[in-house]
Design a protein around this motif. Structure first.
Motif, PDB file in Angstrom:
ATOM      1  N   MET A  53      66.233  61.846  73.231  1.00 46.55           N
ATOM      2  CA  MET A  53      66.922  63.121  73.010  1.00 46.55           C
ATOM      3  C   MET A  53      67.349  63.206  71.547  1.00 46.55           C
ATOM      4  SD  MET A  53      70.157  64.831  75.021  1.00 46.55           S
ATOM      5  CE  MET A  53      71.247  63.408  74.831  1.00 46.55           C
ATOM      6  N   LEU A  54      66.978  64.298  70.892  1.00 46.86           N
ATOM      7  CA  LEU A  54      67.366  64.544  69.516  1.00 46.86           C
ATOM      8  C   LEU A  54      68.558  65.491  69.492  1.00 46.86           C
ATOM      9  CD1 LEU A  54      63.807  65.119  68.029  1.00 46.86           C
ATOM     10  CD2 LEU A  54      65.284  63.173  67.538  1.00 46.86           C
ATOM     11  N   THR A  55      69.438  65.298  68.545  1.00 47.81           N
ATOM     12  CA  THR A  55      70.574  66.207  68.377  1.00 47.81           C
ATOM     13  C   THR A  55      70.623  66.667  66.933  1.00 47.81           C
ATOM     14  OG1 THR A  55      72.103  64.396  67.863  1.00 47.81           O
ATOM     15  CG2 THR A  55      71.899  65.049  70.186  1.00 47.81           C
ATOM     16  N   THR A  56      71.069  67.882  66.724  1.00 52.71           N
ATOM     17  CA  THR A  56      71.236  68.407  65.376  1.00 52.71           C
ATOM     18  C   THR A  56      72.329  69.452  65.402  1.00 52.71           C
ATOM     19  OG1 THR A  56      70.087  69.342  63.457  1.00 52.71           O
ATOM     20  CG2 THR A  56      69.506  70.216  65.617  1.00 52.71           C
ATOM     21  N   SER A  57      72.944  69.674  64.267  1.00 54.94           N
ATOM     22  CA  SER A  57      74.027  70.655  64.208  1.00 54.94           C
ATOM     23  C   SER A  57      74.121  71.229  62.803  1.00 54.94           C
ATOM     24  CB  SER A  57      75.361  70.016  64.602  1.00 54.94           C
ATOM     25  OG  SER A  57      75.703  68.974  63.700  1.00 54.94           O
ATOM     26  N   PHE A  58      74.775  72.368  62.727  1.00 54.26           N
ATOM     27  CA  PHE A  58      75.014  73.020  61.440  1.00 54.26           C
ATOM     28  C   PHE A  58      76.332  73.765  61.543  1.00 54.26           C
ATOM     29  CE2 PHE A  58      74.723  76.735  58.623  1.00 54.26           C
ATOM     30  CZ  PHE A  58      74.509  76.095  57.406  1.00 54.26           C
ATOM     31  N   ALA A  59      77.147  73.691  60.491  1.00 54.66           N
ATOM     32  CA  ALA A  59      78.433  74.381  60.474  1.00 54.66           C
ATOM     33  C   ALA A  59      78.719  74.877  59.064  1.00 54.66           C
ATOM     34  CB  ALA A  59      79.555  73.460  60.955  1.00 54.66           C
ATOM     35  N   THR A  60      79.473  75.951  58.969  1.00 52.26           N
ATOM     36  CA  THR A  60      79.781  76.542  57.666  1.00 52.26           C
ATOM     37  C   THR A  60      81.192  76.236  57.193  1.00 52.26           C
ATOM     38  OG1 THR A  60      80.576  78.614  58.654  1.00 52.26           O
ATOM     39  CG2 THR A  60      78.213  78.453  58.190  1.00 52.26           C
ATOM     40  N   ARG A  61      81.986  75.535  57.992  1.00 47.95           N
ATOM     41  CA  ARG A  61      83.415  75.402  57.677  1.00 47.95           C
ATOM     42  C   ARG A  61      83.678  74.709  56.345  1.00 47.95           C
ATOM     43  NH1 ARG A  61      82.399  72.152  62.061  1.00 47.95           N
ATOM     44  NH2 ARG A  61      82.363  69.889  61.641  1.00 47.95           N
ATOM     45  N   ASP A  62      82.800  73.820  55.887  1.00 51.53           N
ATOM     46  CA  ASP A  62      83.023  73.099  54.631  1.00 51.53           C
ATOM     47  C   ASP A  62      82.465  73.831  53.414  1.00 51.53           C
ATOM     48  OD1 ASP A  62      82.416  69.984  56.353  1.00 51.53           O
ATOM     49  OD2 ASP A  62      84.319  71.002  55.958  1.00 51.53           O
ATOM     50  N   LEU A  63      81.904  75.011  53.630  1.00 54.34           N
ATOM     51  CA  LEU A  63      81.353  75.795  52.532  1.00 54.34           C
ATOM     52  C   LEU A  63      82.404  76.771  52.014  1.00 54.34           C
ATOM     53  CD1 LEU A  63      77.897  76.644  54.142  1.00 54.34           C
ATOM     54  CD2 LEU A  63      78.391  74.793  52.535  1.00 54.34           C
ATOM     55  N   SER A  64      82.216  77.253  50.808  1.00 53.18           N
ATOM     56  CA  SER A  64      83.120  78.277  50.290  1.00 53.18           C
ATOM     57  C   SER A  64      82.951  79.547  51.109  1.00 53.18           C
ATOM     58  CB  SER A  64      82.820  78.554  48.820  1.00 53.18           C
ATOM     59  OG  SER A  64      81.523  79.105  48.668  1.00 53.18           O
ATOM     60  N   ILE A  68      65.353  68.095  74.160  1.00 57.36           N
ATOM     61  CA  ILE A  68      64.831  67.158  75.153  1.00 57.36           C
ATOM     62  C   ILE A  68      63.506  67.691  75.667  1.00 57.36           C
ATOM     63  CG2 ILE A  68      65.349  65.913  77.283  1.00 57.36           C
ATOM     64  CD1 ILE A  68      68.278  66.902  76.911  1.00 57.36           C
ATOM     65  N   GLY A  69      62.408  67.073  75.254  1.00 55.19           N
ATOM     66  CA  GLY A  69      61.068  67.371  75.738  1.00 55.19           C
ATOM     67  C   GLY A  69      60.820  68.703  76.406  1.00 55.19           C
ATOM     68  N   GLY A  70      60.627  69.742  75.636  1.00 60.80           N
ATOM     69  CA  GLY A  70      60.299  71.038  76.211  1.00 60.80           C
ATOM     70  C   GLY A  70      61.428  72.021  76.273  1.00 60.80           C
ATOM     71  N   ALA A 130      76.619  62.313  77.804  1.00 65.17           N
ATOM     72  CA  ALA A 130      76.666  61.063  78.575  1.00 65.17           C
ATOM     73  C   ALA A 130      75.347  60.732  79.264  1.00 65.17           C
ATOM     74  CB  ALA A 130      77.780  61.148  79.617  1.00 65.17           C
ATOM     75  N   LEU A 131      74.305  61.551  79.077  1.00 62.53           N
ATOM     76  CA  LEU A 131      73.043  61.307  79.769  1.00 62.53           C
ATOM     77  C   LEU A 131      72.367  60.042  79.263  1.00 62.53           C
ATOM     78  CD1 LEU A 131      71.268  64.786  80.067  1.00 62.53           C
ATOM     79  CD2 LEU A 131      72.508  63.525  81.829  1.00 62.53           C
ATOM     80  N   SER A 132      71.864  59.241  80.191  1.00 59.53           N
ATOM     81  CA  SER A 132      71.038  58.099  79.820  1.00 59.53           C
ATOM     82  C   SER A 132      69.645  58.600  79.449  1.00 59.53           C
ATOM     83  CB  SER A 132      70.935  57.120  80.984  1.00 59.53           C
ATOM     84  OG  SER A 132      70.205  57.714  82.060  1.00 59.53           O
ATOM     85  N   VAL A 133      68.836  57.728  78.867  1.00 56.57           N
ATOM     86  CA  VAL A 133      67.473  58.093  78.495  1.00 56.57           C
ATOM     87  C   VAL A 133      66.683  58.528  79.727  1.00 56.57           C
ATOM     88  CG1 VAL A 133      65.300  57.236  77.539  1.00 56.57           C
ATOM     89  CG2 VAL A 133      67.470  56.585  76.486  1.00 56.57           C
ATOM     90  N   GLU A 134      66.836  57.796  80.819  1.00 62.11           N
ATOM     91  CA  GLU A 134      66.121  58.135  82.051  1.00 62.11           C
ATOM     92  C   GLU A 134      66.573  59.480  82.599  1.00 62.11           C
ATOM     93  OE1 GLU A 134      65.264  56.349  86.544  1.00 62.11           O
ATOM     94  OE2 GLU A 134      66.541  55.252  85.130  1.00 62.11           O
ATOM     95  N   GLU A 135      67.880  59.730  82.602  1.00 66.42           N
ATOM     96  CA  GLU A 135      68.397  61.005  83.105  1.00 66.42           C
ATOM     97  C   GLU A 135      67.942  62.157  82.225  1.00 66.42           C
ATOM     98  OE1 GLU A 135      72.464  59.904  82.954  1.00 66.42           O
ATOM     99  OE2 GLU A 135      72.596  59.391  85.089  1.00 66.42           O
TER     100      GLU A 135
END
Length: 337
Positions: free
Chosen positions: A1-12, A49-51, A170-175
């Motif tokens: 499972m890959l995770t990514t995020s983006f936020a603007t709070r630290d920008l002017s 997660i795959g698809g 909290a998901l395991s790789v299998e879940e």
């Protein structure tokens, strides 16, 4: 499972909205629904997660759209299920306009022209589904586009989406590997028609045929033999059915040409592919470079040369995606689907 995020709070504050719009710019056209002079603090978190991608968004009021020219330049066709927690959504899709109350899930397709407007800043959840991974559910999903899911089944689907989001960390790789099948099973249970099955079958049947045609065109986009006869064989349909299906697209030849022009636009924006304009025209089965250039300008309002020069100058109209999931744009979150 890959995770990514983006936020603007630290920008002017003066850069926040532009940065947020840039994060989404190859997936949505975006406009703030109110002045952004005081800043635009927003955040987006994604679990891939795959698809499928589960996405959580918190932002001030905003309007997003995918116009027809934008869809052609940025060909993403995932389905999106959205659940807003506080704000009603004003939605326009398939020549319809309707209001979806907060707490009611609804489906859209990124492959279609559409717009969404929200008047209240709030958080919302989405599940983005790739067509390849969810091909078995395509008729149901396409038939559900633009229909708010009121009632018990809509409430069940909303609760399921909240549960999925809450359990992801909290998901395991299998879940996690089984999540796609669980989502597909729940969607089919909640979207399957409970009455008038024959009356409701027309749209799913057309959607299934359109998917076969779309895949056949993609397979043979560079083949000079691509035409009505080949599409009828590949999609297992008659000429009359094919003509009816593509009537709104301007006909078979026009549909194929638009797909080829979209492909040429992507090639021109990719600076690693240094084909000449004449070579691109030849590859995509245009009679000559001048005819290709005329068709390209009619379609996009810009010439192939202008697109190539913009790309070489670092300002392509449709920028290539990046390979890392920690930066770039929201569209990067869809690349593994």
């Amino acid at each position: 499972m890959l995770t990514t995020s983006f936020a603007t709070r630290d920008l002017s504050s003066c850069d926040q909205f532009d940065s947020w719009r840039d994060w989404y710019r190859t997936v949505f056209e975006m406009a703030a629904d109110a002045t952004v002079s005081g800043g635009f603090e927003a955040a987006n978190s994604n679990w891939i997660i795959g698809g499928l991608t589960v996405s959580e968004v918190a932002s001030p009021p905003v309007a997003v759209a995918r116009s027809r020219p934008f869809v052609r330049r940025n060909p993403v066709d995932h389905w999106v299920m959205t659940l807003s927690s506080q704000s009603a959504s004003e939605v326009a899709v398939r020549d319809r306009r309707f209001r979806v109350p907060a707490g009611v899930p609804f489906f859209l397709s990124l492959g279609e022209e559409m717009s969404i407007r929200r008047e209240v800043g709030e958080s919302r959840m989405q599940i983005l589904l790739s067509r390849d991974a969810f091909a078995g559910s395509e008729p149901l999903l396409d038939a559900s586009v633009g229909i708010p899911l009121h009632g018990p089944r809509g409430a069940l689907l909303a609760d399921f989406l909240r549960m999925v989001k809450a359990s992801l960390p909290a998901l395991s790789v299998e879940e996690a590997s089984r999540l796609k099948d669980a989502v597909q099973a729940m969607l089919e249970a909640c979207l399957a028609p409970s009455d008038h099955p024959l009356g409701m079958a027309e749209k799913p049947m057309a959607a299934t045929l359109m998917q076969r045609v779309r895949k056949a065109v993609a397979r043979h986009l560079y083949s000079p033999s691509l035409g009505t006869a080949k599409l009828c064989r590949e999609a297992a349909t008659s000429r009359s059915q094919l003509y009816r299906l593509l009537e709104d697209q301007g006909g078979v030849a026009q549909y194929i040409q638009r797909r080829r022009l979209s492909e040429s636009f992507a090639i021109l924006c990719d600076t690693s592919r240094d084909f000449s304009i004449g070579r691109i025209a030849e590859m995509l089965c245009f009679a000559d470079a001048s005819g290709f250039s005329r068709a390209f300008r009619r379609e996009f309002g810009i010439t192939p040369k202008e697109v190539r020069l913009a790309a070489l100058g670092g300002l392509p109209p449709s920028p290539p995606s990046r390979d890392d999931f920690g930066a770039g744009q929201f569209r990067d979150c869809l690349r593994s689907l």
